[in-house]
Design an enzyme around this catalytic site. Sequence first.
Site, PDB file in Angstrom:
ATOM      1  CB  SER A   2      44.304   5.501  78.797  1.00  0.00           C
ATOM      2  OG  SER A   2      43.963   6.175  79.847  1.00  0.00           O
ATOM      3  CB  SER A   3      48.292   7.020  81.393  1.00  0.00           C
ATOM      4  OG  SER A   3      49.316   7.027  82.306  1.00  0.00           O
ATOM      5  CE  LYS A  23      47.505   9.841  78.331  1.00  0.00           C
ATOM      6  NZ  LYS A  23      47.787   9.494  76.799  1.00  0.00           N
TER       7      LYS A  23
END
Length: 252
Positions: free
Chosen positions: A137-138, A155
């Site tokens: 993800s982020s 994300k």
Amino acid sequence: MDLQLNGARVLVTGGTRGIGRAIVEAFLDEGATVGFCARDADAVSATQQALAGRGDVTGSVVDVGDGEALAAWVDRSAAAFGGLDTVVANVSALAIPDTEENWQLSLNVDVMHTVRLVRAALPHLERSSMPSIIAISSVSGRESDFASGPYGTAKTAILGYVSGLALQLAEKGIRANAVSPGNTYFDGGVWASIETGNPGLYQTAVGLNPTGHMGTPQEIAAPVVFLASPVAGRVSGANLVVDGALTRGIQV
């Protein structure tokens, strides 16, 4: 520490550059058998040749936005490896500007490629003695920043999906976790491009991090490999933030 990954069978999407390539390399260094994919045939060939002396690695040309091609790659790899133990959904469209096209790209590439990879891998993971799913993800999925919009929303969706997977698959012994990198710098990457194309934004981003610098792909890869290992056997449903204390929010 022995991560007990010698002989593990691993698939990584987007393994020719940046974080994805570092993940491939880190698994190979642990003795795993690794398959990776990317869209660019030349990049796939060059990466496989470069890593051939590092371990058992197979590159394939796959567009992860094509669900049938992605599923076929998973099944083909599982047959060649004699099963699967870990899948890593790493590919992102990196579609940041708020346009209709970027919303479609982010949903299809970031979110749906993760969903399709998991769907295709599950029958094989159910037969593994150490099954693990990891999605990249982020920090942009955890808090609002300049990438909020198509990229950040996709994300965030990945984090929700992984959390649900962990609950749904726990009784089968299949773990699911996410890793959320902060700003990560590598040649040819998005931040290298921003450094020359928008130096003001680059300096602002560097200045926001209390370490005074961005991360490296290798610093993201190491936690990914740890989460995939039996050593992390009690960890599922987690979002491991790897950002050098960039984000300040408290996870509850």
